[in-house]
Design a protein around this motif. Sequence first.
Motif, PDB file in Angstrom:
ATOM      1  N   LEU A 117       2.625  24.876 -13.946  1.00 16.93           N
ATOM      2  CA  LEU A 117       2.497  23.839 -15.005  1.00 16.93           C
ATOM      3  C   LEU A 117       2.589  24.516 -16.354  1.00 16.93           C
ATOM      4  N   ASP A 118       1.644  25.403 -16.674  1.00 19.64           N
ATOM      5  CA  ASP A 118       1.367  26.136 -18.021  1.00 19.64           C
ATOM      6  C   ASP A 118       2.510  26.592 -18.324  1.00 19.64           C
ATOM      7  N   TYR A 119       3.453  27.337 -17.331  1.00 22.34           N
ATOM      8  CA  TYR A 119       4.495  27.908 -17.684  1.00 22.34           C
ATOM      9  C   TYR A 119       5.649  27.023 -17.948  1.00 22.34           C
ATOM     10  N   TYR A 120       5.883  25.998 -17.374  1.00 23.14           N
ATOM     11  CA  TYR A 120       6.756  24.996 -17.604  1.00 23.14           C
ATOM     12  C   TYR A 120       6.530  24.322 -18.968  1.00 23.14           C
TER      13      TYR A 120
ATOM     14  N   LYS B 203      18.544  41.628 -13.736  1.00 24.50           N
ATOM     15  CA  LYS B 203      19.809  41.439 -13.684  1.00 24.50           C
ATOM     16  C   LYS B 203      20.428  40.193 -13.522  1.00 24.50           C
ATOM     17  N   GLU B 204      19.771  39.170 -12.821  1.00 23.38           N
ATOM     18  CA  GLU B 204      19.969  37.805 -12.720  1.00 23.38           C
ATOM     19  C   GLU B 204      19.743  37.272 -14.079  1.00 23.38           C
TER      20      GLU B 204
ATOM     21  N   HIS C  15      13.219  28.266 -14.883  1.00 23.59           N
ATOM     22  CA  HIS C  15      12.940  27.497 -13.554  1.00 23.59           C
ATOM     23  C   HIS C  15      13.702  28.593 -12.458  1.00 23.59           C
ATOM     24  N   THR C  16      14.673  29.133 -12.690  1.00 24.57           N
ATOM     25  CA  THR C  16      15.284  30.059 -11.648  1.00 24.57           C
ATOM     26  C   THR C  16      14.806  31.139 -11.562  1.00 24.57           C
ATOM     27  N   LEU C  17      14.327  31.863 -12.761  1.00 17.46           N
ATOM     28  CA  LEU C  17      13.624  33.086 -12.762  1.00 17.46           C
ATOM     29  C   LEU C  17      12.117  33.123 -12.173  1.00 17.46           C
ATOM     30  N   LEU C  18      11.578  32.156 -12.711  1.00 16.87           N
ATOM     31  CA  LEU C  18      10.146  31.861 -11.641  1.00 16.87           C
ATOM     32  C   LEU C  18      10.545  31.648 -10.296  1.00 16.87           C
ATOM     33  N   ASP C  19      11.397  30.929  -9.883  1.00 17.04           N
ATOM     34  CA  ASP C  19      11.679  30.638  -8.308  1.00 17.04           C
ATOM     35  C   ASP C  19      12.156  31.720  -7.676  1.00 17.04           C
ATOM     36  N   ASN C  20      12.917  32.737  -8.427  1.00 18.57           N
ATOM     37  CA  ASN C  20      13.142  33.935  -7.899  1.00 18.57           C
ATOM     38  C   ASN C  20      11.825  34.892  -7.276  1.00 18.57           C
ATOM     39  N   VAL C  21      10.747  34.692  -8.072  1.00 21.70           N
ATOM     40  CA  VAL C  21       9.488  35.487  -8.013  1.00 21.70           C
ATOM     41  C   VAL C  21       8.832  34.608  -6.873  1.00 21.70           C
ATOM     42  N   LYS C  22       8.845  33.267  -7.027  1.00 19.35           N
ATOM     43  CA  LYS C  22       7.987  32.331  -6.034  1.00 19.35           C
ATOM     44  C   LYS C  22       8.496  32.518  -4.534  1.00 19.35           C
ATOM     45  N   GLU C  23       9.771  32.108  -4.497  1.00 20.17           N
ATOM     46  CA  GLU C  23      10.562  31.998  -3.169  1.00 20.17           C
ATOM     47  C   GLU C  23      10.996  33.096  -2.587  1.00 20.17           C
ATOM     48  N   GLN C  24      11.587  34.020  -3.373  1.00 17.48           N
ATOM     49  CA  GLN C  24      12.556  35.158  -2.885  1.00 17.48           C
ATOM     50  C   GLN C  24      11.809  36.215  -2.979  1.00 17.48           C
TER      51      GLN C  24
ATOM     52  N   CYS D 147       6.907  36.174 -22.104  1.00 16.98           N
ATOM     53  CA  CYS D 147       6.268  34.956 -21.543  1.00 16.98           C
ATOM     54  C   CYS D 147       6.274  35.343 -19.800  1.00 16.98           C
ATOM     55  N   LEU D 148       7.524  35.993 -19.169  1.00 18.59           N
ATOM     56  CA  LEU D 148       7.284  36.358 -17.728  1.00 18.59           C
ATOM     57  C   LEU D 148       7.683  37.630 -17.218  1.00 18.59           C
ATOM     58  N   PHE D 149       8.410  38.386 -18.078  1.00 14.96           N
ATOM     59  CA  PHE D 149       8.500  39.821 -17.433  1.00 14.96           C
ATOM     60  C   PHE D 149       7.473  40.769 -17.931  1.00 14.96           C
ATOM     61  N   GLN D 150       6.620  40.492 -19.062  1.00 15.05           N
ATOM     62  CA  GLN D 150       5.734  41.200 -19.342  1.00 15.05           C
ATOM     63  C   GLN D 150       4.335  41.042 -18.668  1.00 15.05           C
ATOM     64  N   HIS D 151       4.456  39.757 -17.781  1.00 20.99           N
ATOM     65  CA  HIS D 151       3.055  39.359 -16.807  1.00 20.99           C
ATOM     66  C   HIS D 151       3.879  39.251 -15.322  1.00 20.99           C
ATOM     67  N   TYR D 152       4.916  40.001 -15.326  1.00 21.74           N
ATOM     68  CA  TYR D 152       5.666  39.888 -13.883  1.00 21.74           C
ATOM     69  C   TYR D 152       4.703  40.159 -12.673  1.00 21.74           C
ATOM     70  N   LYS D 153       3.782  41.301 -12.644  1.00 21.52           N
ATOM     71  CA  LYS D 153       2.812  41.576 -11.625  1.00 21.52           C
ATOM     72  C   LYS D 153       2.016  40.554 -11.534  1.00 21.52           C
ATOM     73  N   LEU D 154       1.684  39.840 -12.799  1.00 17.17           N
ATOM     74  CA  LEU D 154       0.638  38.660 -12.398  1.00 17.17           C
ATOM     75  C   LEU D 154       1.245  37.710 -11.585  1.00 17.17           C
ATOM     76  N   TYR D 155       2.374  37.298 -11.771  1.00 21.06           N
ATOM     77  CA  TYR D 155       3.041  36.006 -11.350  1.00 21.06           C
ATOM     78  C   TYR D 155       3.329  36.516  -9.758  1.00 21.06           C
ATOM     79  N   GLU D 156       3.622  37.893  -9.421  1.00 27.63           N
ATOM     80  CA  GLU D 156       3.862  38.211  -8.049  1.00 27.63           C
ATOM     81  C   GLU D 156       2.538  38.307  -7.442  1.00 27.63           C
ATOM     82  N   LEU D 157       1.512  38.771  -7.867  1.00 25.04           N
ATOM     83  CA  LEU D 157       0.091  38.503  -7.356  1.00 25.04           C
ATOM     84  C   LEU D 157      -0.343  37.021  -7.030  1.00 25.04           C
ATOM     85  N   MET D 158       0.085  36.051  -7.992  1.00 25.24           N
ATOM     86  CA  MET D 158      -0.184  34.686  -7.842  1.00 25.24           C
ATOM     87  C   MET D 158       0.501  34.018  -6.610  1.00 25.24           C
ATOM     88  N   PHE D 159       1.680  34.507  -6.491  1.00 26.64           N
ATOM     89  CA  PHE D 159       2.539  33.935  -5.495  1.00 26.64           C
ATOM     90  C   PHE D 159       2.461  34.512  -4.039  1.00 26.64           C
ATOM     91  N   THR D 160       1.745  35.575  -4.020  1.00 27.35           N
ATOM     92  CA  THR D 160       1.752  36.502  -2.711  1.00 27.35           C
ATOM     93  C   THR D 160       0.258  36.365  -2.014  1.00 27.35           C
TER      94      THR D 160
END
Length: 326
Positions: free
Chosen positions: A92-95, A138-139, A120-129, A177-190
């Motif tokens: 929600l904070d990201y959106y 690349k996407e 939304h697509t980039l974050l969904d790639n981290v969350k779901e895929q 907003c996203l790629f500099q904190h990519y590890k953090l988002y991966e940790l949050m969703f895994t």
Amino acid sequence: MAAKSQKVGGKGSKSALSNPSQGKGDPKNKKKVTLEGDDETDEKEGSLAYKVLSEDQCKTLLGQDVVEMQSTLCDIFKLHNYPTDLRDAGVLDYYTGACWWGKEQGFTPQQLSGFFTVVHTLLDNVKEQHMAMVDNLKEFKKMLIGIDPEYQEIKSAGLDFFNTQQAKALTNYITSCLFQHYKLYELMFTQTQAEEIIGTDLEIETAKPASVPFPPPLDEGVTQETFASYIATPPPTPEPEADKNEDGLVGEVEEEDKGMEELDAKLDTDIFSELTVEDVREVIESVAKELLNPLQSEIAAKLREKENILIGRINKVHKVADEGSP
């Protein structure tokens, strides 16, 4: 040469499809252009706008402040557990941050919807895929194809309603907003969030049933026995009953009181009646002596002191007179 000219002609026909003004000379190409221009569904499918957010939703978001925008996005994406769920709070904070940034950039509803589709697509790639950062980059690069006017012959990925400057700003925002904190988002969703259960034991005293005469006092909050023993005002002590033994006990008390009064009166009258004049005189003289003797001795002492003072002064006068005579 024929093959080469045919190849060049094929490329020209492709360019004519992308730009209808170039295909007016070829009726076949004109027919294709007309069909594509009339088919709005194909245009919407090729664009990234209105894929996630509709036009009405984008207009609503652009007219709200940040608090209202957060509430609207919470309702759209069903993120109502954000006060306790870390994932919902992060999404929600990201959106909300992305929509507010788009509003600050002055995006139109179409641009805001296309930008939000990218986010939304980039974050969904981290969350779901669980996509790696390189693959996700690349996407993101694929989505930017067709924005630069130098590459109009290349099929657009659906963001052609942005110009080059807007694309650069969009890239900088998503990078920070996203790629500099990519590890953090991966940790949050895994990783699963640790649940903390906090409990408190409470003892509640229920009211007594209505069968008793009256409930215990609510102001004191104690039982009736404790209230009656330590808090309630004790009843007044009973007065002595005067009706009992009227002929016996009460009569004896009254007789004793009357006898004492008669004895006192008799003693007073008898003592003064037996005294003579001489007895009274002796009593007065003895009392006077007791009172006056201390006064007499005190007065005599003061007189002697005065006398000594006067004698001393007289002696001084005689001495001075004797010394002055020849």
